[in-house]
Design an enzyme around this catalytic site. Structure first.
Site, PDB file in Angstrom:
ATOM      1  N   SER A  26     -10.295  -9.644   0.773  1.00 39.35           N
ATOM      2  CA  SER A  26     -11.475  -8.770   0.717  1.00 39.35           C
ATOM      3  C   SER A  26     -11.218  -7.415   1.379  1.00 39.35           C
ATOM      4  CB  SER A  26     -12.677  -9.460   1.360  1.00 39.35           C
ATOM      5  OG  SER A  26     -12.406  -9.741   2.723  1.00 39.35           O
ATOM      6  N   GLY A  27      -9.993  -6.877   1.232  1.00 38.68           N
ATOM      7  CA  GLY A  27      -9.737  -5.497   1.618  1.00 38.68           C
ATOM      8  C   GLY A  27     -10.086  -4.580   0.450  1.00 38.68           C
ATOM      9  N   TYR A  58     -10.052  -1.467   9.378  1.00 37.31           N
ATOM     10  CA  TYR A  58      -9.634  -0.732  10.582  1.00 37.31           C
ATOM     11  C   TYR A  58      -8.969   0.611  10.270  1.00 37.31           C
ATOM     12  CZ  TYR A  58     -10.782  -5.102  12.773  1.00 37.31           C
ATOM     13  OH  TYR A  58     -11.472  -6.204  13.192  1.00 37.31           O
ATOM     14  N   GLN A  60      -8.124   4.287   9.813  1.00 43.17           N
ATOM     15  CA  GLN A  60      -8.735   5.386  10.569  1.00 43.17           C
ATOM     16  C   GLN A  60      -8.632   6.721   9.843  1.00 43.17           C
ATOM     17  OE1 GLN A  60      -7.069   5.509  14.529  1.00 43.17           O
ATOM     18  NE2 GLN A  60      -7.890   3.521  15.100  1.00 43.17           N
ATOM     19  N   GLY A  61      -7.353   7.132   9.582  1.00 44.12           N
ATOM     20  CA  GLY A  61      -7.065   8.502   9.149  1.00 44.12           C
ATOM     21  C   GLY A  61      -7.831   8.946   7.910  1.00 44.12           C
ATOM     22  N   ASP A 228       0.458 -14.020   4.517  1.00 40.55           N
ATOM     23  CA  ASP A 228       0.232 -15.241   3.730  1.00 40.55           C
ATOM     24  C   ASP A 228       0.524 -15.056   2.233  1.00 40.55           C
ATOM     25  OD1 ASP A 228      -0.720 -16.121   6.163  1.00 40.55           O
ATOM     26  OD2 ASP A 228      -2.835 -16.007   5.594  1.00 40.55           O
ATOM     27  N   ARG A 295       6.872   9.505   9.641  1.00 37.02           N
ATOM     28  CA  ARG A 295       6.602   8.447  10.625  1.00 37.02           C
ATOM     29  C   ARG A 295       7.842   7.791  11.191  1.00 37.02           C
ATOM     30  NH1 ARG A 295       1.289   5.359   8.273  1.00 37.02           N
ATOM     31  NH2 ARG A 295       0.018   7.156   8.745  1.00 37.02           N
ATOM     32  N   HIS A 356       3.155  -1.542  11.177  1.00 34.91           N
ATOM     33  CA  HIS A 356       1.911  -0.999  10.612  1.00 34.91           C
ATOM     34  C   HIS A 356       1.715  -1.377   9.153  1.00 34.91           C
ATOM     35  CE1 HIS A 356      -1.418   1.755  10.290  1.00 34.91           C
ATOM     36  NE2 HIS A 356      -0.812   2.495   9.380  1.00 34.91           N
ATOM     37  N   GLU A 380      -1.520  -3.854  -0.480  1.00 34.11           N
ATOM     38  CA  GLU A 380      -0.321  -3.887   0.369  1.00 34.11           C
ATOM     39  C   GLU A 380       0.616  -5.048   0.036  1.00 34.11           C
ATOM     40  OE1 GLU A 380      -1.232  -3.069   4.464  1.00 34.11           O
ATOM     41  OE2 GLU A 380       0.773  -3.672   5.128  1.00 34.11           O
ATOM     42  N   ARG A 391       6.069   4.991   3.318  1.00 33.64           N
ATOM     43  CA  ARG A 391       4.784   5.419   2.753  1.00 33.64           C
ATOM     44  C   ARG A 391       4.285   6.698   3.421  1.00 33.64           C
ATOM     45  NH1 ARG A 391      -0.621   4.644   4.344  1.00 33.64           N
ATOM     46  NH2 ARG A 391      -0.028   3.127   5.937  1.00 33.64           N
ATOM     47  N   LEU A 397      -4.763   3.444   1.037  1.00 36.25           N
ATOM     48  CA  LEU A 397      -6.117   3.201   0.530  1.00 36.25           C
ATOM     49  C   LEU A 397      -6.242   3.708  -0.903  1.00 36.25           C
ATOM     50  CD1 LEU A 397      -8.251   4.008   3.708  1.00 36.25           C
ATOM     51  CD2 LEU A 397      -7.675   1.774   2.770  1.00 36.25           C
TER      52      LEU A 397
END
Ligand code: FAD
Ligand code: SIN
Length: 561
Positions: A26-27, A58, A60-61, A228, A295, A356, A380, A391, A397
């Site tokens: 459920s993302g 969660y 953020q950016g 999973d 990154r 991450h 993902e 990435r 997203l």
């Protein structure tokens, strides 16, 4: 919301549930897939804990999208491919970037309350983007995105949600001709609901189970991210690719007593500076873009500074910005750190890198098909090749929205062509998971296995790797796998923890084997013993199939299902 367990029928001691399209997760990817599939057929969406718990929640950016006046699709593609270090699938990137625009516009239409400046969203800057192109809601973009999608899912009559439903293994059936296995078809999943085994059968199944950050001790990911879906897919015979490419975010909070918590890249995007314990600003030594370098570069630089100074973290300084700006732009980070006695208006933020995001995953084509008939993957857990070896910030997203929608539509079309529900199947199990469910291990020994996996991965398969360390971890993981046979069986109440431990072992093995096979450095994969980028030999992917050694394959998407 309806209690999911009461909705599952109990027949002859087994619970079962039939649906046209089954979505696991459920993302953003799973929710968007559910909405798309529901336009055509009945959908069941299952999720491990609550509907709101996911990496997405969660985030953020923000969401990267080429909507700003000075931006173009071509520039966004160029930045994405540059970050991906030669391994992006350009067709998949083009699709994500161009279809991303209507997907984000639609999210705004559905009520996403992102930050605005006049008549345009307030675009922010993140590392390795050549334009300000990140739409966001303060530093809680994920929460806003999931709130909008969840509300829509709950208002859609033909989407049935089952919470606290833990998927274990995919149900598969292999057609054989003259003893030769030809096509493997996926018919749904086995799951644990209320400590009982449940069989959820579907005409088409979508895996949208998200990431695996929890296989490392330092991570930005929430508890549900134990890999999973990657493990279940691999056990069922899916092709897994790019598994060596795990992204480490440079700045996770390092504060006694605080939970795993991300300090968004947007803090650096808005001028935040990194300094070491000696008070020295250091990023310019490592990259011309300083704090806004890719990154992997920033994470490695922080690691080096921690080693040079012998101190377990560095600091992020945003104190030069006005307090009102910080409060408006980073309310979640402000509030969370305040709870642990840190005021980011005046205090430096202690940070260090953490696992991450997984660039690799279940190999899919741009229609989100896997090599198993009737099985789709998005978000993902999937690897279309959009991220290559690294990435670009805020592209995940976007990927979830674009490929989630595609998965939902394609799975619904596939389901509509299946004449009837599959035969009444009960879990056939596989060697590891059936062994686990038949033995008794206490929670402490399961947690010890999880801890051992995390420790060895952090030591040898994280930001910097080398052949010796990778071999050592491989041996340790193989020992842990063998020793699972000696672990007494988990009581039913601990079965989920036990399956998670197996899943973590499975994905840890895939990552370590792939990292050992790639004898070069590229993107997020850095080998101290092979520090250079080697396009002559390694402009290729590594493919992992259950029971086979890693195979080096050319780039290009799969359409072998
Ligand atoms: P998720 O959102 O992780 O959802 C997976 C779902 O599957 C969850 O509901 C989970 O409970 C469920 N699930 C897992 N296993 C099982 C099982 N066995 N049975 C049933 N259900 C299961 N990306 C960006 O683009 N922009 C950002 O600003 C950004 N910020 C981030 C901040 C943080 C702290 C984190 C952790 C990630 C961030 N990312 C960001 C990355 C991005 O959030 C994720 O990659 C993306 O949300 C993944 O979405 P998903 O739908 O694939 O998976
Ligand atoms: C962040 O806010 O730094 C995370 C963004 C991302 O992972 O894309």
């Amino acid at each position: 919301m309806e209690n999911p367990t009461s909705a599952v029928k109990i027949e002859d001691g087994h619970s079962s549930w039939d649906t046209d399209v089954l979505i696991i997760g459920s993302g953003a990817a799973g929710l968007r897939a559910a909405l798309a599939a529901s336009e055509h057929t009945n959908v069941t969406l299952i999720t491990k804990t609550t509907l709101t718990e996911s990496n997405t929640h969660y985030a953020q950016g923000g969401i990267a999208v080429a909507m700003n006046l000075d931006d173009t699709i071509a520039l966004h593609i160029k930045d994405t491919c540059a970050a991906g270090a030669g391994l992006c699938d350009v067709k998949a990137v083009e699709m994500m970037v161009s279809e991303g625009i209507p997907r984000v516009a639609e999210l705004l239409d559905w009520g996403a309350d992102f930050d605005w400046e006049g008549t345009l969203p307030r675009f922010t800057q993140e590392a390795a983007h050549s334009r300000r192109r990140i739409v966001h809601k303060g530093d809680a973009t994920g929460r806003e995105t999931t709130d909008v999608l969840i509300q829509r899912v709950l208002n859609t009559e033909n989407i049935h949600v089952l919470q606290n439903t833990f998927a274990i293994d995919l149900l598969t059936d292999a057609e054989t001709t003259e003893g030769r296995e030809e096509t493997v078809t996926c018919y749904g999943v086995t799951a644990i609901v209320d400590e009982k085994a449940v069989c959820i059968r579907a005409r088409a199944t979508i895996l949208a189970t998200g990431g695996l950050g929890r296989i490392y001790p330092c991570t930005s990911n929430p508890k549900v991210a134990t890999g999973d879906g990657f493990a279940a897919a691999w056990r069922a015979g899916c092709e897994m690719v790019d598994m060596e490419f795990v992204q480490f975010h440079p700045t996770t909070l390092y504060l006694d007593g605080a939970p795993n918590f991300l300090i968004s890249e947007a803090v650096r995007g808005e001028g935040g500076q990194l300094i070491n314990i000696r008070g020295e600003r250091f990023m310019e030594k490592y990259h011309e873009k300083g704090e806004l370098a890719p990154r992997d570069v920033v994470s490695r630089a922080i690691q080096v500074e921690m080693e040079l100074t012998g101190f377990p973290c560095v600091y992020l300084d945003i104190t030069h910005k006005p307090a009102e700006f910080i409060l408006e732009r980073f309310p979640t980070i402000s509030d969370t750190t305040k709870r642990f006695g840190l005021d980011i208006n005046v205090d430096l933020i202690p940070v260090r890198p953490g696992a991450h995001f997984m660039m690799g995953g279940i190999r899919t084509n741009t229609d989100t098909e896997t090599n198993l008939k009737g099985l789709y993957a998005c978000g993902e857990v999937a690897c279309t090749g959009v991220h290559g070896a690294n990435r670009l910030a805020s592209n995940s997203l976007l990927e979830c929205l674009v490929y989630g929608a595609r998965a939902g539509t394609n799975a619904a079309m596939f389901a509509s062509l299946q004449p009837s529900y599959p035969p009444d199947m009960l879990p056939t199990g596989n060697t590891e998971t059936s062994r686990m469910s038949s033995v008794e291990a206490d929670l402490a020994s399961i947690e010890a296995i999880k801890g051992a996996i995390q420790e060895t991965l952090w030591e040898n398969v994280s930001i910097e790797r080398n052949g010796e360390g990778l071999k050592q971890t491989l041996a340790e993981l193989q020992d842990l796998t063998t020793n699972l046979g000696d672990v007494p069986a988990a009581p039913e109440s601990d079965a989920i923890a036990m399956v998670e431990a197996i899943n973590m072992l499975n994905v840890a093995l895939m990552i370590t084997q792939s990292a050992l096979a790639r004898t070069e450095s590229r993107g997020a994969h850095y080998r101290a013993d092979f520090p250079t980028y080697n396009d002559t030999d390694w402009h290729r992917r590594i493919l992992i199939l259950r029971d086979n050694p890693p195979e080096v394959v050319p780039l290009g998407t799969l359409v072998s299902s």
